[in-house]
Structure formats: C-alpha cells, structure tokens
Design a protein around this motif. Structure first.
Motif, PDB file in Angstrom:
ATOM      1  N   PHE A   8       0.834  -1.204   0.000  1.00  0.00           N
ATOM      2  CA  PHE A   8       0.000   0.000   0.000  1.00  0.00           C
ATOM      3  C   PHE A   8       0.871   1.258   0.000  1.00  0.00           C
ATOM      4  O   PHE A   8       1.800   1.363   0.824  1.00  0.00           O
ATOM      5  N   PRO A  12      -4.133   1.511   5.304  1.00  0.00           N
ATOM      6  CA  PRO A  12      -5.173   1.890   6.268  1.00  0.00           C
ATOM      7  C   PRO A  12      -4.825   1.513   7.706  1.00  0.00           C
ATOM      8  O   PRO A  12      -5.480   1.956   8.639  1.00  0.00           O
ATOM      9  N   ASP A  13      -3.784   0.719   7.900  1.00  0.00           N
ATOM     10  CA  ASP A  13      -3.427   0.341   9.282  1.00  0.00           C
ATOM     11  C   ASP A  13      -2.591   1.413   9.980  1.00  0.00           C
ATOM     12  O   ASP A  13      -2.187   1.232  11.120  1.00  0.00           O
ATOM     13  N   ARG A  16       0.889   0.295  11.436  1.00  0.00           N
ATOM     14  CA  ARG A  16       0.983  -0.728  12.493  1.00  0.00           C
ATOM     15  C   ARG A  16       1.545  -2.057  11.976  1.00  0.00           C
ATOM     16  O   ARG A  16       1.669  -3.019  12.733  1.00  0.00           O
ATOM     17  N   LEU A  18       0.182  -4.188   9.839  1.00  0.00           N
ATOM     18  CA  LEU A  18      -0.831  -5.245   9.804  1.00  0.00           C
ATOM     19  C   LEU A  18      -1.209  -5.646   8.380  1.00  0.00           C
ATOM     20  O   LEU A  18      -1.875  -6.667   8.186  1.00  0.00           O
ATOM     21  N   ALA A  19      -0.796  -4.858   7.398  1.00  0.00           N
ATOM     22  CA  ALA A  19      -1.109  -5.221   6.014  1.00  0.00           C
ATOM     23  C   ALA A  19      -0.228  -6.408   5.615  1.00  0.00           C
ATOM     24  O   ALA A  19       0.810  -6.674   6.233  1.00  0.00           O
ATOM     25  N   ARG A  20      -0.653  -7.098   4.580  1.00  0.00           N
ATOM     26  CA  ARG A  20      -0.057  -8.409   4.322  1.00  0.00           C
ATOM     27  C   ARG A  20       1.299  -8.378   3.617  1.00  0.00           C
ATOM     28  O   ARG A  20       1.877  -9.429   3.374  1.00  0.00           O
ATOM     29  N   PHE A  42      -4.935   2.647  -3.915  1.00  0.00           N
ATOM     30  CA  PHE A  42      -6.083   1.749  -4.071  1.00  0.00           C
ATOM     31  C   PHE A  42      -6.530   1.710  -5.526  1.00  0.00           C
ATOM     32  O   PHE A  42      -6.862   0.648  -6.060  1.00  0.00           O
ATOM     33  N   MET A  45      -4.332  -0.434  -7.630  1.00  0.00           N
ATOM     34  CA  MET A  45      -4.494  -1.877  -7.355  1.00  0.00           C
ATOM     35  C   MET A  45      -5.615  -2.491  -8.169  1.00  0.00           C
ATOM     36  O   MET A  45      -5.671  -3.707  -8.346  1.00  0.00           O
ATOM     37  N   LYS A  46      -6.528  -1.656  -8.664  1.00  0.00           N
ATOM     38  CA  LYS A  46      -7.676  -2.167  -9.418  1.00  0.00           C
ATOM     39  C   LYS A  46      -7.498  -1.976 -10.927  1.00  0.00           C
ATOM     40  O   LYS A  46      -8.409  -2.266 -11.709  1.00  0.00           O
ATOM     41  N   GLN A  58      -5.308  -6.965  -5.141  1.00  0.00           N
ATOM     42  CA  GLN A  58      -4.827  -6.767  -3.778  1.00  0.00           C
ATOM     43  C   GLN A  58      -3.291  -6.722  -3.739  1.00  0.00           C
ATOM     44  O   GLN A  58      -2.623  -7.123  -4.691  1.00  0.00           O
ATOM     45  N   ILE A  59      -2.783  -6.282  -2.608  1.00  0.00           N
ATOM     46  CA  ILE A  59      -1.354  -6.441  -2.299  1.00  0.00           C
ATOM     47  C   ILE A  59      -1.251  -7.539  -1.260  1.00  0.00           C
ATOM     48  O   ILE A  59      -2.229  -7.797  -0.550  1.00  0.00           O
ATOM     49  N   PRO A  60      -0.139  -8.253  -1.113  1.00  0.00           N
ATOM     50  CA  PRO A  60       1.102  -8.059  -1.845  1.00  0.00           C
ATOM     51  C   PRO A  60       1.189  -8.959  -3.078  1.00  0.00           C
ATOM     52  O   PRO A  60       0.503  -9.968  -3.167  1.00  0.00           O
ATOM     53  N   GLU A  71      -0.658 -14.006  -2.932  1.00  0.00           N
ATOM     54  CA  GLU A  71      -0.994 -14.716  -1.692  1.00  0.00           C
ATOM     55  C   GLU A  71       0.230 -14.706  -0.769  1.00  0.00           C
ATOM     56  O   GLU A  71       1.240 -15.382  -1.006  1.00  0.00           O
ATOM     57  N   SER A  72       0.081 -13.948   0.317  1.00  0.00           N
ATOM     58  CA  SER A  72       1.228 -13.766   1.218  1.00  0.00           C
ATOM     59  C   SER A  72       1.743 -15.097   1.764  1.00  0.00           C
ATOM     60  O   SER A  72       2.964 -15.271   1.920  1.00  0.00           O
ATOM     61  N   ARG A 173      -2.865  -9.360  14.695  1.00  0.00           N
ATOM     62  CA  ARG A 173      -4.115  -8.685  14.330  1.00  0.00           C
ATOM     63  C   ARG A 173      -5.039  -8.542  15.531  1.00  0.00           C
ATOM     64  O   ARG A 173      -6.005  -7.781  15.484  1.00  0.00           O
TER      65      ARG A 173
HETATM   66  N1  GTB Z   1      -5.130 -13.751   0.971  1.00  0.00           N
HETATM   67  C1  GTB Z   1      -4.438 -12.562   0.462  1.00  0.00           C
HETATM   68  C2  GTB Z   1      -2.969 -12.603   0.894  1.00  0.00           C
HETATM   69  O1  GTB Z   1      -2.693 -13.131   1.991  1.00  0.00           O
HETATM   70  O2  GTB Z   1      -2.096 -12.122   0.158  1.00  0.00           O
HETATM   71  C3  GTB Z   1      -5.162 -11.345   1.005  1.00  0.00           C
HETATM   72  C4  GTB Z   1      -4.520 -10.056   0.522  1.00  0.00           C
HETATM   73  C5  GTB Z   1      -5.240  -8.871   1.126  1.00  0.00           C
HETATM   74  O3  GTB Z   1      -6.220  -9.002   1.888  1.00  0.00           O
HETATM   75  N2  GTB Z   1      -4.731  -7.685   0.795  1.00  0.00           N
HETATM   76  C6  GTB Z   1      -5.352  -6.478   1.272  1.00  0.00           C
HETATM   77  C7  GTB Z   1      -5.804  -5.667   0.087  1.00  0.00           C
HETATM   78  O4  GTB Z   1      -5.104  -5.556  -0.882  1.00  0.00           O
HETATM   79  C8  GTB Z   1      -4.353  -5.644   2.064  1.00  0.00           C
HETATM   80  S1  GTB Z   1      -3.750  -6.468   3.479  1.00  0.00           S
HETATM   81  N3  GTB Z   1      -6.995  -5.084   0.204  1.00  0.00           N
HETATM   82  C9  GTB Z   1      -7.541  -4.237  -0.818  1.00  0.00           C
HETATM   83  C10 GTB Z   1      -8.703  -4.861  -1.506  1.00  0.00           C
HETATM   84  O5  GTB Z   1      -9.030  -6.052  -1.246  1.00  0.00           O
HETATM   85  O6  GTB Z   1      -9.314  -4.141  -2.306  1.00  0.00           O
HETATM   86  C11 GTB Z   1      -5.237  -6.621   4.509  1.00  0.00           C
HETATM   87  C12 GTB Z   1      -5.301  -5.558   5.553  1.00  0.00           C
HETATM   88  C13 GTB Z   1      -5.806  -4.326   5.247  1.00  0.00           C
HETATM   89  C14 GTB Z   1      -5.914  -3.360   6.237  1.00  0.00           C
HETATM   90  C15 GTB Z   1      -5.501  -3.653   7.519  1.00  0.00           C
HETATM   91  N4  GTB Z   1      -5.618  -2.675   8.540  1.00  0.00           N
HETATM   92  O7  GTB Z   1      -6.030  -1.532   8.276  1.00  0.00           O
HETATM   93  O8  GTB Z   1      -5.312  -2.970   9.714  1.00  0.00           O
HETATM   94  C16 GTB Z   1      -4.982  -4.898   7.815  1.00  0.00           C
HETATM   95  C17 GTB Z   1      -4.885  -5.857   6.818  1.00  0.00           C
END
Ligand code: GTB
Length: 216
Positions: A8, A12-13, A16, A18-20, A42, A45-46, A58-60, A71-72, A173
């Motif tokens: 990202f 949005p974390d 912290r 927490l993102a993957r 964002f 990403m789309k 999505q990331i990563p 897939e992390s 988390r």
């Molecule tokens: N199963 C996939 C993996 O493990 O790689 C899931 C990937 C995933 O969920 N990515 C999220 C994403 O890209 C970001 S990490 N989301 C955008 C979308 O789906 O459009 C998940 C995440 C987001 C925010 C917080 N947070 O704010 O604390 C924590 C984790």
C-alpha cells in the motif's frame, strides 16, 4: 536477483504493520534477501496492470525474475523454500512446519478476520452488538488449544521458523483487542516474534512508508 514486492502507498493500518506485505518483508529480512517495493494506491491496485499480477486487485505481489506470485502465505513459503533459515532440513519437521503455516492462515486467522469484518461492515446492523461475544468465543476456541500446544516453548516446533513468522503475524491482528490477555504464553510469543531484529527491520521499512505518506 532482487525481488519486487507490492504494498500500500497509504496503508489503512496507519503504520501498524498489519497489512499483508508485512509477513513477506519479515521473511525477506529473516533470510537476508534484499528487495524492492513498488507502492500502489487503491486505484492502481484495481487497474489492469496490477490485476494481471493479482487477480483480486490486492497487495502483496512478489516478482522474482520470471516468477510472479500472489498470496502472502504462498510468497512466505516460497521464500522459506528457496533460502536457508525458515524451514527445517529434516523432511518430517519441514512438513510439520508447513502444516503450522496452514494452521495460522486457515484455522487461527478466519475467526479473527470475521470479527474484524463485522467491526467494519456490520456496525450499523441491529444484531451487531449481540454477535460480538459469539465472534470472540470463536476466536477463543482457537486460542485456547494453540496456547495449550505452545505451552512453555519459545516457538511452535523447534527453532523459529516460517510457521512462527506466520502465526505471530496472524496473532498481531488481535493487538488492542484484549483477546490475548487470557493467554500470557501467546502474548509472550508475539512479543518474542516482534523482538526479532528481522521483524524490527521489516516494521521500520513499512512504517517509513506510512510516515512518508503523512508528510506528502
Ligand atoms: N489472501 C491474500 C494474501 O494473503 O495475500 C489477502 C490479501 C489482502 O487481503 N490484501 C489487502 C488488500 O489488498 C491488504 S492487506 N486489500 C484491498 C482490496 O481487497 O481491495 C489486509 C489488511 C488491510 C488493512 C488492515 N488494517 O487496516 O489494519 C490490515 C490488513
């Protein structure tokens, strides 16, 4: 070859970790593999360019020469399989470690994600308050046996491994929820993971992205 990770541009974390991308950064730091990061908004990403790398937008993602992964969990497993230090050499211990990676992602994490999703998406629903204790009990029903299995050990199965990296990532988390309070060994386990120098380097790297976005 230096792998390229996507993350990202503005997580949005709020820094912290927490993102993957965090587990992937941590794994790369543990094995001493330098990497580059491509930051995405964002909207980016789309877009088709990213959807070609990650079908769910999505990331990563992880690019290493011709190899493209999403897939992390799969990325961390790939890093562990192609570098020394995160998987045991003994075939049985290696298989058990991979089993624990799946347990982290497939047994422990789902009820944690359900509770998070309810907090975001169901807040306005009339049944939201009533459902909270149910969601917490489902998490507890996973934490109690995990705590029992870990016992007094430092790590899940012998030395620190990719399984611990993934389990600590998942348990983080729950930070701030109070749900680990009843399991001092799990809280200490998370703290042990977070104290590792490789975790610290990964955390600082993603935090630097958060700070840069704040200043921009
Ligand atoms: N199963 C996939 C993996 O493990 O790689 C899931 C990937 C995933 O969920 N990515 C999220 C994403 O890209 C970001 S990490 N989301 C955008 C979308 O789906 O459009 C998940 C995440 C987001 C925010 C917080 N947070 O704010 O604390 C924590 C984790």
């Amino acid at each position: 070859m230096r792998p390229i990770l996507t993350a990202f541009a503005q997580s949005p974390d709020r820094g912290r970790g927490l993102a993957r991308d965090m587990s992937v950064r941590w794994a790369l730091e543990e094995v001493g593999q330098p990497y580059d990061v491509r930051l995405l908004t964002f909207a980016e990403m789309k877009e088709p360019e990213h959807l070609a790398l990650q079908p769910f937008g999505q990331i990563p993602t992880y690019q290493e020469g011709d190899l493209l992964l999403f897939e992390s969990g799969a990325i961390v497993l790939h890093i562990a399989q192609t570098h020394e230090g995160l998987l045991p050499g003994d075939p049985s211990a290696r298989a058990r470690t991979i089993g624990w990676i799946f347990a982290a992602l497939n047994t422990i994490e789902p009820p944690i994600l359900d509770r998070e999703a309810a907090g975001h998406a169901e807040r306005g629903e009339p049944w939201h308050e009533a459902r909270g204790p149910l969601l917490e009990r489902r998490i507890e029903s996973r934490l109690a046996p995990l705590s029992g299995r870990l016992g007094d050990a430092d790590w899940l199965d012998g030395p620190f491994s990719a399984a611990d990296l993934m389990m600590v990532t998942v348990l983080r988390r729950l930070g701030g929820s109070g749900l680990l309070d009843g399991y001092p060994n799990l809280a200490a386990y998370v703290a042990r993971g977070e104290a590792r120098p490789a975790f610290q380097r990964a955390f600082e790297a993603q935090y630097a992205v958060f700070l840069a976005a704040l200043r921009a």
